[in-house]
Design a protein around this motif. Structure first.
Motif, PDB file in Angstrom:
ATOM      1  N   ILE A   4       0.853  -1.189   0.000  1.00  0.00           N
ATOM      2  CA  ILE A   4       0.000   0.000   0.000  1.00  0.00           C
ATOM      3  C   ILE A   4       0.887   1.237   0.000  1.00  0.00           C
ATOM      4  N   ILE A   6       0.546   5.342   0.251  1.00  0.00           N
ATOM      5  CA  ILE A   6      -0.308   6.488   0.541  1.00  0.00           C
ATOM      6  C   ILE A   6       0.553   7.725   0.371  1.00  0.00           C
ATOM      7  N   VAL A  25      -6.035   2.680   7.127  1.00  0.00           N
ATOM      8  CA  VAL A  25      -5.926   1.852   5.926  1.00  0.00           C
ATOM      9  C   VAL A  25      -5.358   0.488   6.284  1.00  0.00           C
ATOM     10  N   HIS A  63      -3.616  10.228  -2.230  1.00  0.00           N
ATOM     11  CA  HIS A  63      -3.615   9.217  -3.288  1.00  0.00           C
ATOM     12  C   HIS A  63      -3.195   7.894  -2.661  1.00  0.00           C
ATOM     13  N   ILE A  64      -4.011   6.864  -2.872  1.00  0.00           N
ATOM     14  CA  ILE A  64      -3.740   5.553  -2.283  1.00  0.00           C
ATOM     15  C   ILE A  64      -3.753   4.498  -3.379  1.00  0.00           C
ATOM     16  N   LEU A  66      -3.297   0.336  -3.669  1.00  0.00           N
ATOM     17  CA  LEU A  66      -3.242  -0.917  -2.947  1.00  0.00           C
ATOM     18  C   LEU A  66      -2.997  -2.013  -3.987  1.00  0.00           C
ATOM     19  N   ALA A  81     -11.732  -3.757  -1.962  1.00  0.00           N
ATOM     20  CA  ALA A  81     -11.497  -2.364  -2.351  1.00  0.00           C
ATOM     21  C   ALA A  81     -12.603  -1.461  -1.815  1.00  0.00           C
ATOM     22  N   PHE A  85     -11.929   1.611   0.759  1.00  0.00           N
ATOM     23  CA  PHE A  85     -12.299   2.965   0.329  1.00  0.00           C
ATOM     24  C   PHE A  85     -13.376   3.565   1.229  1.00  0.00           C
ATOM     25  N   VAL A  88     -11.638   4.941   4.168  1.00  0.00           N
ATOM     26  CA  VAL A  88     -10.901   6.152   3.803  1.00  0.00           C
ATOM     27  C   VAL A  88     -11.859   7.342   3.724  1.00  0.00           C
ATOM     28  N   VAL A 103      -9.297  13.012  -3.385  1.00  0.00           N
ATOM     29  CA  VAL A 103      -8.908  11.700  -2.871  1.00  0.00           C
ATOM     30  C   VAL A 103      -9.044  10.691  -3.999  1.00  0.00           C
ATOM     31  N   PHE A 105      -8.183   6.497  -5.006  1.00  0.00           N
ATOM     32  CA  PHE A 105      -7.843   5.171  -4.490  1.00  0.00           C
ATOM     33  C   PHE A 105      -7.923   4.189  -5.647  1.00  0.00           C
ATOM     34  N   GLU A 106      -6.938   3.302  -5.733  1.00  0.00           N
ATOM     35  CA  GLU A 106      -6.975   2.270  -6.762  1.00  0.00           C
ATOM     36  C   GLU A 106      -6.404   0.978  -6.208  1.00  0.00           C
TER      37      GLU A 106
END
Length: 132
Positions: A4, A6, A25, A63-64, A66, A81, A85, A88, A103, A105-106
């Motif tokens: 991960i 971040i 997270v 920005h995250i 994973l 996911a 999320f 978050v 924000v 997240f992927e």
């Protein structure tokens, strides 16, 4: 797995929500039930040099990414996911309500063929658990 990453902009890094993000997270990843403790690697980095949106210095970002090992079906990946999320979003909503915040997240699946490991963490964690 997972690994991960971040990242957050300097202007939000000192906010209480951003300071709590790493642990939130990490906990959310464990709560999914699909990731072994010994596989989790989490990095948190404050980005000093950035431009967000129209360049206004009050604009911030988180920005995250994973990355997970290959082999889980789409439904399993999506549930994990979604869970991470949701945690978050719940954590960062007060910050977003106070300041401009983007924000992202992927979740990414690593290659099955080109993913190498050299790791003894699982054994050490198991020994520590058994000794406790």
């Amino acid at each position: 797995m997972p690994h991960i990453w971040i990242e957050c902009s300097r202007n939000v890094a000192a906010e209480p929500e951003a300071r709590a993000l790493k642990q939130a997270v990490y906990a959310a990843a464990l709560e999914t039930g699909i990731f072994p403790v010994g596989g989790i690697r989490l990095r948190f980095q404050v980005i000093e040099d950035y431009i967000v949106g129209d360049g206004d210095p009050t604009n911030g970002f988180v920005h995250i990414v994973l990355r997970i090992g290959h082999g889980r079906d789409l439904d399993t990946r999506r549930k994990a996911a979604d869970h991470v999320f949701e945690k978050v979003v719940a954590l960062l909503t007060p910050l977003r309500d106070r300041a401009p915040l983007a924000v992202a997240f992927e979740m990414q699946e690593m290659s099955a063929e080109l993913n190498y490991k050299f790791n003894n963490l699982h054994e050490h964690i198991e020994r520590r658990r058994n000794a406790a």
